[in-house]
Design a protein around this motif. Structure first.
Motif, PDB file in Angstrom:
ATOM      1  N   GLU A 107      26.015 -36.097  10.015  1.00 47.27           N
ATOM      2  CA  GLU A 107      26.726 -34.789  10.520  1.00 47.27           C
ATOM      3  C   GLU A 107      27.437 -33.909   8.543  1.00 47.27           C
ATOM      4  OE1 GLU A 107      25.365 -32.503  12.677  1.00 47.27           O
ATOM      5  OE2 GLU A 107      23.724 -34.440  13.190  1.00 47.27           O
ATOM      6  N   ASP A 108      28.003 -35.062   8.444  1.00 44.87           N
ATOM      7  CA  ASP A 108      28.472 -34.858   7.017  1.00 44.87           C
ATOM      8  C   ASP A 108      28.280 -35.446   5.725  1.00 44.87           C
ATOM      9  OD1 ASP A 108      31.802 -33.883   6.424  1.00 44.87           O
ATOM     10  OD2 ASP A 108      31.652 -36.165   5.082  1.00 44.87           O
ATOM     11  N   TRP A 109      27.714 -34.590   4.515  1.00 43.39           N
ATOM     12  CA  TRP A 109      27.779 -35.028   3.716  1.00 43.39           C
ATOM     13  C   TRP A 109      28.308 -34.123   1.844  1.00 43.39           C
ATOM     14  CZ3 TRP A 109      22.949 -37.666   3.476  1.00 43.39           C
ATOM     15  CH2 TRP A 109      22.237 -38.217   4.136  1.00 43.39           C
ATOM     16  N   ARG A 110      28.249 -35.203   1.024  1.00 41.88           N
ATOM     17  CA  ARG A 110      29.306 -35.636   0.423  1.00 41.88           C
ATOM     18  C   ARG A 110      28.619 -35.733  -0.806  1.00 41.88           C
ATOM     19  NH1 ARG A 110      34.125 -33.980   2.163  1.00 41.88           N
ATOM     20  NH2 ARG A 110      33.782 -33.926   3.880  1.00 41.88           N
ATOM     21  N   VAL A 111      28.788 -35.461  -2.186  1.00 34.81           N
ATOM     22  CA  VAL A 111      28.293 -35.955  -3.319  1.00 34.81           C
ATOM     23  C   VAL A 111      29.031 -37.576  -3.644  1.00 34.81           C
ATOM     24  CG1 VAL A 111      27.554 -35.893  -5.950  1.00 34.81           C
ATOM     25  CG2 VAL A 111      26.675 -34.510  -4.109  1.00 34.81           C
ATOM     26  N   LEU A 112      28.924 -38.621  -3.495  1.00 30.68           N
ATOM     27  CA  LEU A 112      29.340 -39.810  -4.505  1.00 30.68           C
ATOM     28  C   LEU A 112      29.249 -39.992  -5.796  1.00 30.68           C
ATOM     29  CD1 LEU A 112      31.420 -41.856  -2.647  1.00 30.68           C
ATOM     30  CD2 LEU A 112      29.486 -43.108  -2.262  1.00 30.68           C
ATOM     31  N   THR A 113      28.698 -40.141  -6.594  1.00 29.07           N
ATOM     32  CA  THR A 113      28.384 -40.169  -7.860  1.00 29.07           C
ATOM     33  C   THR A 113      26.291 -40.008  -7.255  1.00 29.07           C
ATOM     34  OG1 THR A 113      28.952 -41.667  -9.620  1.00 29.07           O
ATOM     35  CG2 THR A 113      27.881 -42.890  -7.557  1.00 29.07           C
ATOM     36  N   ASP A 114      26.898 -39.422  -9.060  1.00 27.83           N
ATOM     37  CA  ASP A 114      26.028 -39.527 -10.031  1.00 27.83           C
ATOM     38  C   ASP A 114      24.749 -40.283 -11.157  1.00 27.83           C
ATOM     39  OD1 ASP A 114      25.052 -37.178  -8.025  1.00 27.83           O
ATOM     40  OD2 ASP A 114      25.725 -35.907  -9.955  1.00 27.83           O
ATOM     41  N   VAL A 115      24.238 -41.210 -10.924  1.00 33.57           N
ATOM     42  CA  VAL A 115      24.553 -41.943 -11.799  1.00 33.57           C
ATOM     43  C   VAL A 115      22.335 -42.472 -12.786  1.00 33.57           C
ATOM     44  CG1 VAL A 115      25.634 -43.524 -11.350  1.00 33.57           C
ATOM     45  CG2 VAL A 115      23.220 -44.138 -10.725  1.00 33.57           C
ATOM     46  N   TYR A 116      22.655 -42.866 -14.018  1.00 36.83           N
ATOM     47  CA  TYR A 116      21.420 -43.255 -15.118  1.00 36.83           C
ATOM     48  C   TYR A 116      21.172 -44.821 -14.316  1.00 36.83           C
ATOM     49  CZ  TYR A 116      21.344 -38.222 -17.020  1.00 36.83           C
ATOM     50  OH  TYR A 116      21.181 -37.085 -17.141  1.00 36.83           O
ATOM     51  N   THR A 117      19.938 -44.726 -13.926  1.00 34.77           N
ATOM     52  CA  THR A 117      19.809 -46.441 -13.532  1.00 34.77           C
ATOM     53  C   THR A 117      19.963 -47.396 -14.937  1.00 34.77           C
ATOM     54  OG1 THR A 117      17.669 -45.761 -13.054  1.00 34.77           O
ATOM     55  CG2 THR A 117      18.572 -46.129 -11.212  1.00 34.77           C
ATOM     56  N   THR A 118      19.328 -46.927 -15.926  1.00 32.37           N
ATOM     57  CA  THR A 118      18.205 -47.674 -16.873  1.00 32.37           C
ATOM     58  C   THR A 118      18.406 -46.988 -18.172  1.00 32.37           C
ATOM     59  OG1 THR A 118      16.766 -48.403 -16.174  1.00 32.37           O
ATOM     60  CG2 THR A 118      18.228 -50.375 -16.149  1.00 32.37           C
ATOM     61  N   PRO A 119      20.023 -46.445 -18.138  1.00 27.47           N
ATOM     62  CA  PRO A 119      19.419 -45.543 -19.857  1.00 27.47           C
ATOM     63  C   PRO A 119      18.532 -46.284 -20.621  1.00 27.47           C
ATOM     64  CG  PRO A 119      21.335 -45.465 -19.422  1.00 27.47           C
ATOM     65  CD  PRO A 119      20.913 -46.850 -18.217  1.00 27.47           C
TER      66      PRO A 119
END
Length: 208
Positions: A107-119
């Protein structure tokens, strides 16, 4: 913030795609370097992914164990999947993956983090969500196949996962990033300070 990543695009004088697969491809670009020389760069072109750190009321994280052929290991991971449709809303994709892989909704959603896995060799971008207020989904489970047919599921206390990461016993990128990020959040400003679930994502623009 004192430092942050910034967009930049160096001149490409030639590009070819020597391989196109089912979901990803390989591209070769000739890139003009700052000193004027041209260097060839090969990299995987990826549609992007979402991952879900699902935290239950007891402070346990929902994890899955799945065989990963490239590394010849069964890895403990958090639910994750590809953005199958260009411009797909990442929240909708994350909700789908949580349902299909774990038969759970949140029911509760937030963005934890954004990443590039292997840039250095792939343009994959991953948005990691924090999902709370979990409950089982009613009805039939999603039909699984291939590696997912052998998938195991568990709920593990967050500190135990952090210990496993630091001991070199857990290696999945999204799990490592997710559990360490959440630990930092809980020790800092708290979940309410996280970005909303529909926060913009320049790496993979989408329609809300």
């Amino acid at each position: 913030m004192g430092i942050q990543d910034t967009p930049e695009e160096w001149q490409v004088t030639a590009t070819v795609t020597p391989f196109t697969g089912n979901k990803t491809s390989v591209r070769t670009d000739d890139v003009v370097m700052p000193d004027g020389t041209v260097a060839r760069r090969d990299y995987q072109v990826h549609p992007g992914s979402v991952a879900v750190l699902a935290l239950d009321e007891a402070g346990r994280v929902l994890v899955l164990r799945q065989y990963r052929h490239p590394v010849r290991q069964k890895l403990w991971e958090i639910p994750a999947g590809l953005l199958d449709i260009p411009g797909e809303n990442p929240l909708h994709a994350a909700q789908r993956e949580l349902y299909e892989e774990a038969h759970v909704k949140a029911e509760d959603w937030r963005v934890l983090t954004d990443v590039y896995t292997t840039p250095g060799g792939c343009d994959e971008a991953v948005r990691v969500f924090l999902a709370r207020d979990l409950s089982e989904v009613e009805g039939e489970r999603f039909e699984v196949s291939e590696e997912e047919a052998d998938m195991e599921q568990a709920r593990v206390p967050l500190p135990e996962l952090v210990q496993g990461v630091l001991a070199g016993e857990l290696h999945n990128n999204c799990l490592v990033v997710g559990v360490l990020a959440l630990t930092a959040v809980l020790a800092g400003d708290g979940v309410d300070a996280l970005r909303p679930a529909e926060a913009p994502w320049p790496a993979r623009p989408f329609e809300a």
